[in-house]
Design a protein around this motif. Structure first.
Motif, short mmCIF file in Angstrom:
data_model
loop_
_atom_site.label_atom_id
_atom_site.label_comp_id
_atom_site.label_asym_id
_atom_site.label_seq_id
_atom_site.Cartn_x
_atom_site.Cartn_y
_atom_site.Cartn_z
N ILE A 1 1.06 -1.22 0.01
CA ILE A 1 -0.23 0.25 -0.24
C ILE A 1 0.88 1.36 0.02
N ASN A 2 2.07 1.47 0.91
CA ASN A 2 2.59 2.49 1.01
C ASN A 2 3.54 2.78 -0.43
N ARG A 3 3.86 1.74 -0.99
CA ARG A 3 4.69 1.75 -2.27
C ARG A 3 3.80 2.26 -3.42
N ILE A 4 2.66 2.02 -3.42
CA ILE A 4 1.68 2.29 -4.73
C ILE A 4 0.93 3.53 -4.41
N ARG A 5 1.00 4.19 -3.12
CA ARG A 5 0.11 5.19 -2.26
C ARG A 5 0.38 6.40 -3.29
N PRO A 6 1.34 6.78 -3.85
CA PRO A 6 1.52 7.98 -4.56
C PRO A 6 0.73 8.00 -5.89
N GLN A 7 0.38 6.72 -6.57
CA GLN A 7 -0.36 6.81 -7.79
C GLN A 7 -1.80 6.70 -7.64
N ALA A 8 -2.23 6.72 -6.17
CA ALA A 8 -3.69 6.54 -5.75
C ALA A 8 -4.57 7.68 -6.37
N THR A 9 -4.05 8.78 -6.80
CA THR A 9 -5.09 9.90 -7.17
C THR A 9 -5.19 9.90 -8.58
N ALA B 1 -7.53 12.79 -13.31
CA ALA B 1 -7.88 12.91 -14.74
C ALA B 1 -9.28 13.36 -14.63
N LYS B 2 -10.25 12.76 -13.92
CA LYS B 2 -11.52 13.14 -13.86
C LYS B 2 -11.63 14.77 -13.49
N LYS B 3 -10.87 15.38 -12.54
CA LYS B 3 -10.98 16.64 -12.21
C LYS B 3 -10.56 17.46 -13.29
N ALA B 4 -9.63 17.04 -14.20
CA ALA B 4 -9.11 17.87 -15.25
C ALA B 4 -9.92 17.65 -16.23
N GLY B 5 -10.95 16.92 -16.23
CA GLY B 5 -11.76 16.77 -17.57
C GLY B 5 -11.37 15.86 -18.39
N ILE B 6 -10.41 15.12 -18.26
CA ILE B 6 -9.91 13.84 -19.34
C ILE B 6 -10.69 12.89 -19.26
N LEU B 7 -11.26 12.50 -18.27
CA LEU B 7 -12.02 11.54 -17.97
C LEU B 7 -13.58 12.11 -17.51
N THR B 8 -14.66 11.61 -18.05
CA THR B 8 -15.94 12.16 -17.61
C THR B 8 -16.84 11.09 -16.98
N VAL B 9 -17.65 11.73 -16.01
CA VAL B 9 -18.76 10.79 -15.34
C VAL B 9 -20.02 10.50 -16.06
N GLY C 1 -20.16 7.21 -12.69
CA GLY C 1 -18.71 7.00 -12.62
C GLY C 1 -18.01 6.98 -13.80
N LEU C 2 -16.75 6.44 -13.59
CA LEU C 2 -15.85 6.47 -14.61
C LEU C 2 -16.06 5.28 -15.53
N ILE C 3 -16.20 5.20 -16.71
CA ILE C 3 -16.01 3.92 -17.53
C ILE C 3 -14.88 3.00 -17.12
N HIS C 4 -13.92 3.92 -17.00
CA HIS C 4 -12.54 3.10 -16.78
C HIS C 4 -12.53 2.04 -15.53
N TYR C 5 -13.34 2.73 -14.39
CA TYR C 5 -13.25 1.80 -13.65
C TYR C 5 -13.97 0.34 -13.63
N ASP C 6 -14.93 0.39 -14.51
CA ASP C 6 -15.70 -0.74 -15.04
C ASP C 6 -14.72 -1.64 -15.73
N LEU C 7 -13.87 -1.22 -16.60
CA LEU C 7 -13.23 -1.88 -17.58
C LEU C 7 -12.09 -2.30 -16.62
N GLY C 8 -11.65 -1.60 -15.82
CA GLY C 8 -10.39 -2.13 -14.92
C GLY C 8 -10.91 -3.23 -14.15
N ASP C 9 -12.27 -3.08 -13.60
CA ASP C 9 -12.45 -4.22 -12.55
C ASP C 9 -12.97 -5.41 -13.32
N CYS C 10 -13.61 -5.51 -14.63
CA CYS C 10 -13.82 -6.44 -15.57
C CYS C 10 -12.47 -7.02 -15.87
N LEU C 11 -11.65 -6.36 -16.33
CA LEU C 11 -10.29 -7.08 -16.74
C LEU C 11 -9.68 -7.58 -15.80
#
Length: 356
Positions: free
Chosen positions: A181-189, A194-202, A234-244
């Motif tokens: 958890i601590n090793r990957i923590r910096p990538q968590a946001t 990307a959603k806040k920046a408008g790159i990914l949309t809800v 939500g983000l389609i990417h979460y669906d894709l990630g979870d299914c994969l």
């Protein structure tokens, strides 16, 4: 309470047969057989879904939208439909305050029982069909079923809070989870940024498209999906990630040996080909974030399992103490394997997108 609930939906409630259905981690689900047919009866876990009516109304709203699209455009998608109580309500509140709802029973074969590359490709096409059918549903019409669902920074904050309040010292397995958890923590946001920046949309998403929640028609008709409890914005990417994450882990969700966990690249290729064949398109920037979605959703689930283990197993149902810890260990092993295969996965994503 089970008989009381069944009687609220079934005219011959005293004589109908009720049996447990599936092994879900959250809700209790039963199959009710009566002289007039079968339906699914489910008690919604109020500890997980404090506003069960939100789950019930979201389900009615999105299935109604899908049915309308199917009638207008001749599109097909296999899914359950609400079964109302004898009084015409969408739910029954029992004498202990538990909320029960009914759904039609789907007789198709669950995807998890037909595992293979062709089924994974069909799951990809089915998820793309879900996203296509839901795309024009105003996301504002769907209430949030779970506050902060699939918000990894939020789960990290929750983990930190639970860890600080943990009275016991972590054992070797717990320390290993903490190190991951601590090793990957910096990538968590990353995805939330990307959603806040408008790159990914809800937009409307399934929310829990693990392979167990797909169903294949035995008649050759189009396939479909189960368990719409987490449908919402939500983000389609979460669906894709979870299914994969779930479909490409050949060891499955309940394997006992963490060393057997592996992200299968053949299954990944099949899923992606199915998904992009289903009509979904992404810009290059959005497409490049699919890998991060797979990686981070597996990490997210590991964090959630480990948090629940530390908290005393209050979210995911367990048969014994230590089960959520074992689940976390398997997810973190999958995270490591996904990271090791990053370049291969990115090539498969790019190739599938180019072909379609």
């Amino acid at each position: 309470m089970l008989r009381e609930a069944a009687a609220a939906f079934c005219r011959d409630g005293r004589t109908c047969q009720v049996e447990r259905l599936g092994e879900g981690n959250i809700n209790e689900t039963f199959l009710v057989r009566s002289a007039t047919g079968c339906f699914v009866l489910q008690r919604i876990n109020a500890r997980v879904f404090p506003e069960p009516l939100t789950v019930i109304e979201n389900f009615a709203r999105i299935t109604g939208h899908f049915l309308e699209k199917q009638r207008e455009h001749g599109l097909s998608f296999l899914m359950a439909a609400p079964v109302r109580t004898l009084g015409g309500a969408l739910f029954h509140l029992d004498s202990e305050g538990s909320c029960w709802r009914g759904q039609s029973y789907l007789a198709g074969a669950p995807a998890a029982n037909l595992f293979g590359e062709s089924q994974v490709m069909r799951a990809g096409r089915t998820l793309a069909r879900f996203h296509s059918l839901a795309a024009d549903l105003d996301v504002a019409q769907l209430a949030e079923p779970l506050a902060g669902f699939h918000n990894l920074p939020g789960y990290m904050q929750e983990f930190d809070c639970v860890l600080r309040g943990t009275p016991r010292e972590l054992d070797e397995a717990g320390r290993s989870c903490l190190g991951t958890i601590n090793r990957i923590r910096p990538q968590a946001t990353l995805l939330e940024d990307a959603k806040k920046a408008g790159i990914l949309t809800v937009q409307p998403v399934h929310g829990d498209p693990k392979i167990d929640n797909f169903i294949f028609s035995e008649s050759g008709a189009p396939d479909g999906m189960l368990d719409f409890d987490t449908v919402g914005g939500g983000l389609i990417h979460y669906d894709l990630g979870d299914c994969l994450r779930s479909s490409c882990n050949r060891a499955g969700e309940k394997g006992s040996d963490p060393s057997a966990v592996s992200f299968d690249l053949r299954y990944c290729r099949s899923f992606l080909e199915g998904y992009f064949t289903g009509g979904s398109t992404f810009g290059e920037v959005q497409r490049n974030l699919i890998f991060e979605a797979v990686y981070l959703i597996a990490f997210e689930l590991g964090v959630r399992f480990f948090t629940d283990h530390l908290r005393g197993n209050t979210y995911f149902r367990v048969a014994s103490d230590g089960e959520n810890l074992a689940r976390a260990i398997r997810q973190f092993r999958l995270v490591e394997d996904i990271a090791a295969k990053e370049q291969d996965i990115r090539r498969l994503i790019a190739a599938a997108a180019r072909q379609h």
